[in-house]
Scaffold this motif. Structure first.
Motif, PDB file in Angstrom:
ATOM      1  N   LYS A   3       0.835  -1.209   0.000  1.00  0.00           N
ATOM      2  CA  LYS A   3       0.000   0.000   0.000  1.00  0.00           C
ATOM      3  C   LYS A   3       0.870   1.259   0.000  1.00  0.00           C
ATOM      4  N   ASN A   4       1.878   1.278   0.866  1.00  0.00           N
ATOM      5  CA  ASN A   4       2.660   2.510   1.016  1.00  0.00           C
ATOM      6  C   ASN A   4       3.577   2.783  -0.172  1.00  0.00           C
ATOM      7  N   SER A   5       3.657   1.819  -1.098  1.00  0.00           N
ATOM      8  CA  SER A   5       4.434   2.029  -2.301  1.00  0.00           C
ATOM      9  C   SER A   5       3.513   2.480  -3.440  1.00  0.00           C
TER      10      SER A   5
ATOM     11  N   THR B   1      -1.500  14.644  15.891  1.00  0.00           N
ATOM     12  CA  THR B   1      -1.393  15.731  14.909  1.00  0.00           C
ATOM     13  C   THR B   1      -0.474  15.224  13.805  1.00  0.00           C
ATOM     14  N   ARG B   2      -0.770  15.571  12.599  1.00  0.00           N
ATOM     15  CA  ARG B   2       0.073  15.058  11.516  1.00  0.00           C
ATOM     16  C   ARG B   2       0.603  16.239  10.725  1.00  0.00           C
ATOM     17  N   PRO B   3       1.685  16.880  11.222  1.00  0.00           N
ATOM     18  CA  PRO B   3       2.160  18.094  10.553  1.00  0.00           C
ATOM     19  C   PRO B   3       2.735  17.795   9.175  1.00  0.00           C
ATOM     20  N   ILE B   4       2.737  18.824   8.304  1.00  0.00           N
ATOM     21  CA  ILE B   4       3.348  18.649   6.985  1.00  0.00           C
ATOM     22  C   ILE B   4       4.382  19.745   6.734  1.00  0.00           C
ATOM     23  N   ASP B   5       4.905  20.305   7.869  1.00  0.00           N
ATOM     24  CA  ASP B   5       5.869  21.396   7.747  1.00  0.00           C
ATOM     25  C   ASP B   5       7.093  21.007   6.913  1.00  0.00           C
ATOM     26  N   LEU B   6       7.550  19.752   7.038  1.00  0.00           N
ATOM     27  CA  LEU B   6       8.754  19.344   6.298  1.00  0.00           C
ATOM     28  C   LEU B   6       8.468  19.305   4.797  1.00  0.00           C
ATOM     29  N   HIS B   7       7.256  18.879   4.443  1.00  0.00           N
ATOM     30  CA  HIS B   7       6.874  18.855   3.020  1.00  0.00           C
ATOM     31  C   HIS B   7       6.894  20.296   2.477  1.00  0.00           C
TER      32      HIS B   7
ATOM     33  N   PRO C  35      13.848  11.985   9.026  1.00  0.00           N
ATOM     34  CA  PRO C  35      13.699  11.298   7.725  1.00  0.00           C
ATOM     35  C   PRO C  35      12.248  10.909   7.438  1.00  0.00           C
ATOM     36  N   SER C  36      11.421  11.914   7.183  1.00  0.00           N
ATOM     37  CA  SER C  36       9.995  11.674   6.914  1.00  0.00           C
ATOM     38  C   SER C  36       9.837  10.954   5.568  1.00  0.00           C
ATOM     39  N   VAL C  37       9.039   9.898   5.587  1.00  0.00           N
ATOM     40  CA  VAL C  37       8.816   9.121   4.359  1.00  0.00           C
ATOM     41  C   VAL C  37       8.080   9.987   3.331  1.00  0.00           C
ATOM     42  N   GLY C  38       6.955  10.571   3.774  1.00  0.00           N
ATOM     43  CA  GLY C  38       6.143  11.350   2.839  1.00  0.00           C
ATOM     44  C   GLY C  38       6.888  12.569   2.306  1.00  0.00           C
ATOM     45  N   ALA C  39       7.641  13.259   3.183  1.00  0.00           N
ATOM     46  CA  ALA C  39       8.359  14.452   2.717  1.00  0.00           C
ATOM     47  C   ALA C  39       9.430  14.044   1.705  1.00  0.00           C
TER      48      ALA C  39
ATOM     49  N   THR D 105       7.109   1.407  12.951  1.00  0.00           N
ATOM     50  CA  THR D 105       5.953   1.811  13.759  1.00  0.00           C
ATOM     51  C   THR D 105       4.685   1.077  13.315  1.00  0.00           C
ATOM     52  N   ASP D 106       4.584   0.777  12.010  1.00  0.00           N
ATOM     53  CA  ASP D 106       3.373   0.114  11.524  1.00  0.00           C
ATOM     54  C   ASP D 106       3.248  -1.326  12.041  1.00  0.00           C
ATOM     55  N   ALA D 107       4.366  -1.917  12.503  1.00  0.00           N
ATOM     56  CA  ALA D 107       4.300  -3.298  13.017  1.00  0.00           C
ATOM     57  C   ALA D 107       4.212  -3.319  14.544  1.00  0.00           C
TER      58      ALA D 107
ATOM     59  N   ASN E  17       8.319   5.844  19.036  1.00  0.00           N
ATOM     60  CA  ASN E  17       9.097   7.062  18.787  1.00  0.00           C
ATOM     61  C   ASN E  17       8.643   7.844  17.556  1.00  0.00           C
ATOM     62  N   ILE E  18       7.780   7.243  16.717  1.00  0.00           N
ATOM     63  CA  ILE E  18       7.469   7.907  15.444  1.00  0.00           C
ATOM     64  C   ILE E  18       6.197   8.757  15.540  1.00  0.00           C
ATOM     65  N   PHE E  19       5.110   8.166  16.037  1.00  0.00           N
ATOM     66  CA  PHE E  19       3.849   8.909  16.130  1.00  0.00           C
ATOM     67  C   PHE E  19       3.482   9.134  17.592  1.00  0.00           C
TER      68      PHE E  19
HETATM   69  C1  UD1 Z   1       4.464   6.850   6.149  1.00  0.00           C
HETATM   70  C2  UD1 Z   1       3.566   5.657   5.992  1.00  0.00           C
HETATM   71  C3  UD1 Z   1       3.057   5.196   7.341  1.00  0.00           C
HETATM   72  C4  UD1 Z   1       4.206   4.970   8.297  1.00  0.00           C
HETATM   73  C5  UD1 Z   1       5.112   6.185   8.357  1.00  0.00           C
HETATM   74  C6  UD1 Z   1       6.373   5.967   9.188  1.00  0.00           C
HETATM   75  C7  UD1 Z   1       2.575   5.997   3.811  1.00  0.00           C
HETATM   76  C8  UD1 Z   1       1.335   6.273   3.019  1.00  0.00           C
HETATM   77  N1  UD1 Z   1       2.447   6.028   5.139  1.00  0.00           N
HETATM   78  O1  UD1 Z   1       3.661   7.902   6.687  1.00  0.00           O
HETATM   79  O2  UD1 Z   1       2.333   3.980   7.151  1.00  0.00           O
HETATM   80  O3  UD1 Z   1       3.678   4.710   9.580  1.00  0.00           O
HETATM   81  O4  UD1 Z   1       5.539   6.537   7.033  1.00  0.00           O
HETATM   82  O5  UD1 Z   1       7.067   4.865   8.716  1.00  0.00           O
HETATM   83  O6  UD1 Z   1       3.627   5.706   3.268  1.00  0.00           O
HETATM   84  N2  UD1 Z   1       6.432  14.699  10.471  1.00  0.00           N
HETATM   85  C9  UD1 Z   1       6.542  16.040  10.784  1.00  0.00           C
HETATM   86  N3  UD1 Z   1       6.462  16.944   9.778  1.00  0.00           N
HETATM   87  C10 UD1 Z   1       6.278  16.579   8.467  1.00  0.00           C
HETATM   88  C11 UD1 Z   1       6.169  15.208   8.166  1.00  0.00           C
HETATM   89  C12 UD1 Z   1       6.257  14.282   9.187  1.00  0.00           C
HETATM   90  O7  UD1 Z   1       6.709  16.411  11.943  1.00  0.00           O
HETATM   91  O8  UD1 Z   1       6.206  17.465   7.599  1.00  0.00           O
HETATM   92  C13 UD1 Z   1       6.495  13.706  11.562  1.00  0.00           C
HETATM   93  C14 UD1 Z   1       5.173  12.931  11.680  1.00  0.00           C
HETATM   94  O9  UD1 Z   1       4.228  13.649  12.452  1.00  0.00           O
HETATM   95  C15 UD1 Z   1       5.617  11.671  12.355  1.00  0.00           C
HETATM   96  C16 UD1 Z   1       7.008  11.442  11.757  1.00  0.00           C
HETATM   97  O10 UD1 Z   1       7.430  12.698  11.236  1.00  0.00           O
HETATM   98  O11 UD1 Z   1       5.732  11.887  13.741  1.00  0.00           O
HETATM   99  C17 UD1 Z   1       7.050  10.383  10.673  1.00  0.00           C
HETATM  100  O12 UD1 Z   1       6.188  10.736   9.649  1.00  0.00           O
HETATM  101  P1  UD1 Z   1       6.438  10.329   8.138  1.00  0.00           P
HETATM  102  O13 UD1 Z   1       7.677   9.507   7.990  1.00  0.00           O
HETATM  103  O14 UD1 Z   1       6.288  11.542   7.306  1.00  0.00           O
HETATM  104  O15 UD1 Z   1       5.197   9.375   7.881  1.00  0.00           O
HETATM  105  P2  UD1 Z   1       4.204   9.406   6.663  1.00  0.00           P
HETATM  106  O16 UD1 Z   1       4.936   9.635   5.399  1.00  0.00           O
HETATM  107  O17 UD1 Z   1       3.051  10.283   6.998  1.00  0.00           O
END
Ligand code: UD1
Length: 419
Positions: free
Chosen positions: A22-24, A120-126, A161-165, A305-307, A327-329
């Motif tokens: 899914k995450n890919s 909270t799910r910030p997107i500041d890094l993006h 190292p944010s995955v989404g960013a 964290t997902d496991a 440590n992640i969420f």
């Molecule tokens: C992705 C996965 C999710 C997984 C997570 C961590 C997808 C669709 N989802 O989520 O299943 O649990 O990686 O492996 O791939 N953060 C900030 N600012 C930002 C972005 C992130 O503070 O701009 C924080 C988040 O709040 C969180 C941490 O960084 O505490 C990790 O988030 P991130 O790696 O970005 O996870 P996602 O990409 O949202």
């Protein structure tokens, strides 16, 4: 219509195949916007999140359809740059479209994904990364707007190292003038999968899987490409946990065992015998479950964290105490209350959960609080006496393709009942 998943615990025996990750698939489907033409993505899981992503692509003007695990996207014509709030609500991780839409159209608009079940799910890094590439970003009344006549390559050092960013930067950087270097990039296997697809589309990008990724951008649009999605390591981890909990033997094929190294090591500490070779993992457990060394969730290759929640479910029946640190969420223990309803003994203090194994869990009615929390309930049900009825399946359906069929294949009594 509401549905309930009824699972009767008991030992497993059988072979299953991992679905695509899914995450890919989500960032790869967003990446199809960067090419003019047709992309064919195979091994796509049949999940509500995947169908929500296709709706977004169609809304943007693409033709996108799902047929038997294959998604075909024709992105020759992209007519819009926005994602409506109703679609953002269906899937908060659609923030991954920001970089792709911006790269394709020079502007992007979507509602802020806001908070979610994990806190909270910030997107500041993006946003700050897109600004470093030359985009202007504004937020007005919860709507994020990004604009850039041109994007320019830059060095971006992520503070985490944010995955989404990391994925958003990779997507936007493909359309930037010059070279972008991402430092402290996420190293998850899904990032490597995105790099493989972008490379097939004609992008010049390397380093995925390490903490430095280098993208040489180009004004030229990329082309559509074919790609097979890598196996879902979290789905694999969940069914391994289900087998560890139930006892018996499972074989999961079409996996990349090294992607599950941290989880395999924890499950072998718990007393499971594991063999992993040539794309398959076999796990057997006949002895009582033992506690595990403290588990701390970390970015890949650390413990995912997902496991955390499915592995925690296994520990509820171990002969001793296991400590989990998330440590992640900030808020990822919502499944604990539901596990407690089944008889689990778990104490939560902030980001730490202390799990003391109990002699038995009892099947009862429990509800999914979030996607991986739902996975924990499926795992707990496998080790419980009697029938566990799991409700709020919309969470599970975001990330697990027809789990009742997979469990049935393993000899477990599992059925979905529409009520
Ligand atoms: C992705 C996965 C999710 C997984 C997570 C961590 C997808 C669709 N989802 O989520 O299943 O649990 O990686 O492996 O791939 N953060 C900030 N600012 C930002 C972005 C992130 O503070 O701009 C924080 C988040 O709040 C969180 C941490 O960084 O505490 C990790 O988030 P991130 O790696 O970005 O996870 P996602 O990409 O949202």
């Amino acid at each position: 219509m509401e549905a309930v998943l009824n699972i009767t615990g008991g030992p497993v025996s059988g072979t299953i195949r991992a679905h695509g990750a899914k995450n890919s698939v989500l960032p790869i489907l967003a990446a199809t916007l960067l090419g003019k033409g047709v992309s064919i993505i195979s091994n796509c899981p049949d999940l509500t999140d995947v169908h929500a992503t296709l709706k977004i692509l169609c809304h943007l003007g693409c033709k996108a359809e799902y047929d038997g695990g294959i998604v075909t996207v024709d992105s020759s014509s992209v007519t819009r740059s926005d994602i409506p709030e109703s679609l953002m609500r269906e899937m908060r991780s659609s923030v991954i479209f920001l970089g792709a839409i911006l790269a394709r159209t020079g502007q992007a608009e979507m509602s802020h994904p806001g908070g979610c079940e994990l806190g909270t799910r910030p997107i500041d890094l993006h946003l700050s990364a897109l600004q470093s590439l030359g985009a202007e970003t504004f937020e007005v009344s919860g709507i994020i707007k990004c604009k850039a006549k041109r994007l320019y390559g830059n060095e971006i050092i992520l503070s985490f190292p944010s995955v989404g960013a990391t994925e958003n930067i990779m997507l936007a950087a493909c359309a930037a003038d010059g070279v972008t270097i991402i430092k402290n990039a996420a190293r998850e296997p899904e990032i490597e999968d995105l790099q493989s697809f972008l490379t097939a589309m004609g992008a010049k990008i390397d380093g995925a899987g390490t903490s430095t990724i280098r993208v040489s951008g180009s004004k030229e649009k990329l082309r559509g490409a074919a790609h097979r999605i890598l196996p879902d390591r979290i789905e694999t981890a969940t069914y391994l946990c289900a087998a560890a909990m139930a006892g018996g033997k499972i074989r999961i094929e079409d996996v990349v065992p090294e992607h599950n190294a941290a989880v395999l090591s924890a499950l072998s500490e718990a007393g499971c015998s594991i063999t992993a070779e040539s794309g398959a993992i076999e796990l057997a457990r006949y002895k009582p479950l033992r506690p595990m060394h403290p588990i701390r969730t970390m970015p890949y290759p650390g413990f995912p964290t997902d496991a955390q929640s499915p592995v925690m479910a296994v520990c509820t029946r171990a002969e001793g105490t296991t400590v989990f640190t998330e440590n992640i969420f900030e808020s990822r223990f919502r499944h604990v209350g539901e596990l407690a309803r089944m008889g689990a003994d778990i104490r939560v203090e902030g980001r730490v959960a202390i799990v003391s194994g109990v002699g038995k869990l009892s099947g009862t009615r429990v509800k999914c609080t979030d996607l991986r929390g739902g996975a924990a309930l499926m795992v707990a049900a496998m080790g419980a006496e009697g029938v566990t009825s799991i409700t709020d399946l919309r969470h599970i359906d975001r990330g697990y393709e027809r789990p009742e069929e997979v469990l049935t294949q393993l000899g477990v009594k599992a059925e979905r009942i529409e009520i």
